[in-house]
Motif scaffolding. Sequence first.
Motif, PDB file in Angstrom:
ATOM      1  N   GLN A 383      45.188  -2.963  50.263  1.00 40.10           N
ATOM      2  CA  GLN A 383      44.951  -1.718  50.987  1.00 40.10           C
ATOM      3  C   GLN A 383      44.643  -0.554  50.057  1.00 40.10           C
ATOM      4  OE1 GLN A 383      48.344  -0.275  53.132  1.00 40.10           O
ATOM      5  NE2 GLN A 383      47.166   1.207  54.327  1.00 40.10           N
ATOM      6  N   ASN A 384      43.605   0.193  50.412  1.00 43.49           N
ATOM      7  CA  ASN A 384      43.293   1.461  49.765  1.00 43.49           C
ATOM      8  C   ASN A 384      43.928   2.554  50.614  1.00 43.49           C
ATOM      9  OD1 ASN A 384      42.222   3.800  48.748  1.00 43.49           O
ATOM     10  ND2 ASN A 384      40.079   3.275  49.116  1.00 43.49           N
ATOM     11  N   VAL A 385      45.006   3.158  50.142  1.00 41.66           N
ATOM     12  CA  VAL A 385      45.739   4.141  50.933  1.00 41.66           C
ATOM     13  C   VAL A 385      44.961   5.441  51.094  1.00 41.66           C
ATOM     14  CG1 VAL A 385      48.000   3.200  50.362  1.00 41.66           C
ATOM     15  CG2 VAL A 385      46.974   4.897  48.857  1.00 41.66           C
ATOM     16  N   TYR A 386      43.877   5.606  50.333  1.00 44.12           N
ATOM     17  CA  TYR A 386      43.064   6.820  50.428  1.00 44.12           C
ATOM     18  C   TYR A 386      41.776   6.584  51.222  1.00 44.12           C
ATOM     19  CZ  TYR A 386      46.090   8.192  46.543  1.00 44.12           C
ATOM     20  OH  TYR A 386      47.171   8.463  45.740  1.00 44.12           O
ATOM     21  N   ALA A 387      41.618   5.395  51.827  1.00 42.06           N
ATOM     22  CA  ALA A 387      40.379   5.045  52.533  1.00 42.06           C
ATOM     23  C   ALA A 387      40.070   6.077  53.600  1.00 42.06           C
ATOM     24  CB  ALA A 387      40.519   3.652  53.150  1.00 42.06           C
ATOM     25  N   PRO A 388      38.782   6.420  53.791  1.00 39.33           N
ATOM     26  CA  PRO A 388      37.596   5.826  53.139  1.00 39.33           C
ATOM     27  C   PRO A 388      37.267   6.428  51.764  1.00 39.33           C
ATOM     28  CG  PRO A 388      36.899   7.428  54.761  1.00 39.33           C
ATOM     29  CD  PRO A 388      38.407   7.381  54.841  1.00 39.33           C
ATOM     30  N   GLU A 389      38.123   7.320  51.233  1.00 41.07           N
ATOM     31  CA  GLU A 389      37.898   7.876  49.890  1.00 41.07           C
ATOM     32  C   GLU A 389      38.251   6.831  48.830  1.00 41.07           C
ATOM     33  OE1 GLU A 389      36.480  10.722  49.534  1.00 41.07           O
ATOM     34  OE2 GLU A 389      36.545  11.239  51.675  1.00 41.07           O
ATOM     35  N   GLU A 390      37.838   7.091  47.594  1.00 42.94           N
ATOM     36  CA  GLU A 390      38.089   6.155  46.502  1.00 42.94           C
ATOM     37  C   GLU A 390      39.544   6.240  46.047  1.00 42.94           C
ATOM     38  OE1 GLU A 390      36.395   5.199  41.984  1.00 42.94           O
ATOM     39  OE2 GLU A 390      35.539   6.819  43.202  1.00 42.94           O
ATOM     40  N   ASP A 391      40.110   5.082  45.701  1.00 43.98           N
ATOM     41  CA  ASP A 391      41.481   5.009  45.196  1.00 43.98           C
ATOM     42  C   ASP A 391      41.426   5.021  43.668  1.00 43.98           C
ATOM     43  OD1 ASP A 391      44.094   4.438  44.515  1.00 43.98           O
ATOM     44  OD2 ASP A 391      44.380   3.019  46.153  1.00 43.98           O
ATOM     45  N   ARG A 392      42.027   6.046  43.060  1.00 43.47           N
ATOM     46  CA  ARG A 392      41.955   6.193  41.606  1.00 43.47           C
ATOM     47  C   ARG A 392      42.728   5.111  40.862  1.00 43.47           C
ATOM     48  NH1 ARG A 392      44.089  12.221  41.359  1.00 43.47           N
ATOM     49  NH2 ARG A 392      45.440  11.228  42.906  1.00 43.47           N
ATOM     50  N   GLU A 393      43.740   4.552  41.504  1.00 38.98           N
ATOM     51  CA  GLU A 393      44.574   3.548  40.836  1.00 38.98           C
ATOM     52  C   GLU A 393      44.100   2.124  41.092  1.00 38.98           C
ATOM     53  OE1 GLU A 393      46.705   4.517  38.773  1.00 38.98           O
ATOM     54  OE2 GLU A 393      46.804   6.626  39.315  1.00 38.98           O
TER      55      GLU A 393
END
Length: 408
Positions: A383-393
């Motif tokens: 899971q990308n917790v910042y979706a739809p933005e990019e996940d830096r980690e």
Amino acid sequence: MSASGAVEPGPRGLPPPTEDEEQQPTEIESLCMNCYRNSITRLLLTKIPFFREIIVSSFSCELCGWSNTEIQSAGRIQDQGVRYSLSVRGPEDMNREVVKTDSATTRIPELDFEIPAFSQKGTLTTVEGLINCAISGLEQDQPTRRAKEEAIELKKMANPFTLMIDDPSGNNFVENPHAPWKDDALVITHNNRTLQQEEMLGLQTEAPEEKSEEEDLRNEVLQFDHKLPRMQCPCSDQHKVQIPHFKEVIVMATNCENCRHQTNEVKSGGEVAPLGTRITLHITDPSDMTRDLLKSETCSVEIPELEFELGMAVLSGNFTTLEGFLKDICKLVTKNPFTLGDSSNPGQSEKPQEFSQKLNQIIEGNMKAHFIMNNPAGNSYLQNVYAPEEDREMKMEQSTLKTYTPTK
């Protein structure tokens, strides 16, 4: 209270009860349908434990002695219908409280007896009172031979027998004296209403649009017989789930009530992706443990800081959180039979314990690490917790599938 400070009315226009008036009924002057003179109807809004609010309506004429009691649901029609099946085994079951709405159908299969929907008013009574009311109706209103025979059968009926109450409005109730614990004698089943039941309740005004078979199966849990090798028990379910920002997966679960055998597995619901994926997550915060994770059977896992690698097909398909998956890895390593017992070497038993301690430090947020998922089929997900933005980690890389070319 509303924004203007006025007291809002309760269900069906009744005023909400205050602390002092909570058990006080509302009295309304109304016409007696027996002597056609005015008398009093009392309305009481009350709450049944482990159920919902109902309105009890009681009319009693002091002039002619005629009385009548009814109940109505104080809430809306439920999303699903409900069916209660009670196995009456003794006198204590006859004393169970019952809320029977006017849309409910009552059956006793042992006598092939049925009270159709809308043939009686809603009532708050007991199992014994429900049967006595049916006997009175048969004796009074239907003087035919068959009705008399049915009344006699109801009077002579001995325990045990089954009482079934089917209500498409979902507002029926049969008391569970053991609540909040399970009642072995009472089976409650929720079901979707048919088109005919929707029309009977006045909910269906137009014919619904026809849905394709694929859409119906998409929202349905499929059940089929799956024979376990030991108990030969049929107990397997499948359901399609759409993961946000990913794709469909198939959740397969086995839960046997007889032998208590439980398994679950996740399969990708789509085709093999044209490109493989490599997902790298830099674990820096305990909140990373809450990320959803899908590991397919073709995915391998690496944790470089622990010099750990988990090959394909280990732990099979799994849809869980990152914390849950790391705990599964911990169980897999520490319970390895080759590192346990008297025949194991002292050095072998110490390494899993050391690995478990470091893995727990990662789970608790005391140690930073990289979590890598490498799937050549491209069907794993983190899971990308910042979706739809990019996940830096988190970093996702794609690569072409390697094909085998035979040598001449």
